[in-house]
Design a protein around this motif. Structure first.
Motif, mmCIF file in Angstrom:
data_model
loop_
_atom_site.group_PDB
_atom_site.id
_atom_site.type_symbol
_atom_site.label_atom_id
_atom_site.label_comp_id
_atom_site.label_asym_id
_atom_site.label_seq_id
_atom_site.Cartn_x
_atom_site.Cartn_y
_atom_site.Cartn_z
ATOM 1 N N THR A 171 0.802 -1.199 -0.115
ATOM 2 C CA THR A 171 0.047 0.070 -0.028
ATOM 3 C C THR A 171 0.882 1.225 -0.164
ATOM 4 O O THR A 171 1.947 1.386 0.527
ATOM 5 C CB THR A 171 -0.991 -0.034 1.272
ATOM 6 N N MET A 172 0.443 2.281 -0.340
ATOM 7 C CA MET A 172 0.962 3.557 -0.217
ATOM 8 C C MET A 172 1.529 3.852 1.142
ATOM 9 O O MET A 172 2.690 4.383 1.248
ATOM 10 C CB MET A 172 -0.136 4.701 -0.855
ATOM 11 N N GLU A 173 0.742 3.717 2.155
ATOM 12 C CA GLU A 173 0.927 4.183 3.542
ATOM 13 C C GLU A 173 2.068 3.157 3.801
ATOM 14 O O GLU A 173 2.962 3.519 4.771
ATOM 15 C CB GLU A 173 -0.254 4.039 4.263
ATOM 16 N N ALA A 176 5.455 3.915 1.942
ATOM 17 C CA ALA A 176 5.771 5.396 2.513
ATOM 18 C C ALA A 176 6.532 4.974 4.007
ATOM 19 O O ALA A 176 7.760 5.558 4.068
ATOM 20 C CB ALA A 176 4.855 6.293 2.670
ATOM 21 N N GLU A 177 6.020 4.407 4.737
ATOM 22 C CA GLU A 177 6.680 4.156 6.139
ATOM 23 C C GLU A 177 7.932 3.442 6.039
ATOM 24 O O GLU A 177 8.824 3.954 6.941
ATOM 25 C CB GLU A 177 5.507 3.312 7.104
ATOM 26 N N GLU A 180 10.639 6.084 4.281
ATOM 27 C CA GLU A 180 10.918 7.481 4.764
ATOM 28 C C GLU A 180 12.116 7.607 5.256
ATOM 29 O O GLU A 180 12.523 8.783 4.762
ATOM 30 C CB GLU A 180 9.678 7.649 5.891
ATOM 31 N N LEU A 202 5.464 7.682 -4.743
ATOM 32 C CA LEU A 202 6.026 8.111 -3.363
ATOM 33 C C LEU A 202 7.421 8.915 -3.773
ATOM 34 O O LEU A 202 7.753 9.709 -2.989
ATOM 35 C CB LEU A 202 6.291 6.692 -2.533
#
Length: 317
Positions: A171-173, A176-177, A180, A202
């Motif tokens: 997933t995007m979330e 991303a985590e 980061e 991203l």
């Protein structure tokens, strides 16, 4: 015409992926992230090096079986040590400008192949940090699992696995985590189209992307094939018989005729363009979605289908 490349050994990586250890012709060399174009009968496919040119390891390419894929199935089922392959010289631009930079490498499934070449080369020749985010459906599907575990002994390498069976699809979330802390790193991604699009959203246009796309025409042939096959299609309440040019995919034949077949992507990932084949045979250039039971029921992906028989009938009703 290509040159003959000898297969020295065949390594079974997973139940559906093999590495071919090769003896390259004199004068041939490759860079991390490049590929070989291999002739498989009337087809030509590009397979990335998974080896590093700097570690002393013999050159090798890695091939994952594609359901319905004439070339990958032939390689996985038939190629043994001592065989020869007709190949074009190494090519491709999915290559870091410097191995000394910090690298963020993202791979999905068989997209690990060119990424593995870059990773091993950077560990051998560079001095930066390397982070690999590697997505697979299940733990058993992880290509190079043991080798990656061994390479992690180098403190410059961090490997982050994402398993659909445990975490669901990327997933995007979630991605991303994971990435980061490493956004400033030079980034490379290779894998199924949805995974690559997530990475691009991203990381932006700075991410280097490698897509596994097969050639519509065979560069080993002195002239391009020009014969046409016959397509019979039932769609929107009508049945039509259309010429199907060699090297053209079914979805494009239908769209060019002004028809309205369903589709979303053109990468063989989503299944929206699936249709049922009732006669004939096709090759699927790529397939990330259909399973064996789907093939048993006659389903194919229009965006990936090339004709293998003189006549093919498909039914959208």
């Amino acid at each position: 015409m290509g040159e003959h490349v000898r297969v020295v050994d065949v390594i079974r990586e997973t139940h559906d992926a093999v590495s071919l250890v090769l003896e390259l012709p004199p004068g041939w060399s490759y860079r991390p992230g490049q590929f070989l174009t291999v002739r498989a009968g009337d087809h030509a496919r590009a397979y990335s090096f998974s080896s590093s040119p700097f570690t002393g390891q013999a050159p090798q390419i890695t091939v994952k079986r594609v359901a319905g894929g004439a070339a990958s199935n032939w390689i996985c089922d038939s190629i043994a040590a001592g065989a020869t392959l007709e190949c074009l010289p190494p090519g491709g631009t999915f290559v870091p400008e410097s191995l000394d930079r910090d690298l963020l490498l993202l791979a999905g499934g068989s997209g690990i192949t060119p990424v593995m070449s870059i990773l091993k080369s950077a560990l051998c020749q560079g001095n930066g940090r390397i982070v690999l985010v590697y997505a697979n459906r299940t733990r058993d599907a992880v290509i190079f699992a043991d080798e990656l575990s061994h390479l992690e002994a180098d403190e410059r390498l961090t490997v982050l696995h994402w398993l659909d069976s445990e975490q669901g699809p990327p997933t995007m979330e979630g991605l991303a985590e994971l990435i980061e802390p490493y956004r400033r790193y030079e980034s490379f991604v290779c894998g199924p189209e949805p995974f690559m699009l997530l990475a691009q959203r991203l990381l932006g246009d700075t991410v280097h992307m490698e897509r596994f796309e097969s050639l519509a025409h065979n560069p080993f042939l002195s002239s391009q094939p020009g014969e046409e096959r016959l397509l019979q299609v039932t769609i929107d309440g009508q049945t039509l018989r259309l010429p199907w040019p060699a090297g053209k995919r079914l979805l494009d034949v239908l769209i060019d005729r002004g028809l309205n077949p369903p589709f979303s992507c053109r990468q063989g990932n989503c299944g929206t363009c699936a249709t049922r084949m009732v006669h004939g045979d096709v090759e699927l250039v790529n397939n990330e979605i259909l399973e064996e039971e789907d093939f048993a029921e006659g389903y194919i992906l229009a965006c990936q289908a090339l004709p293998l028989t003189d006549e093919v009938h498909v039914d959208y009703s």
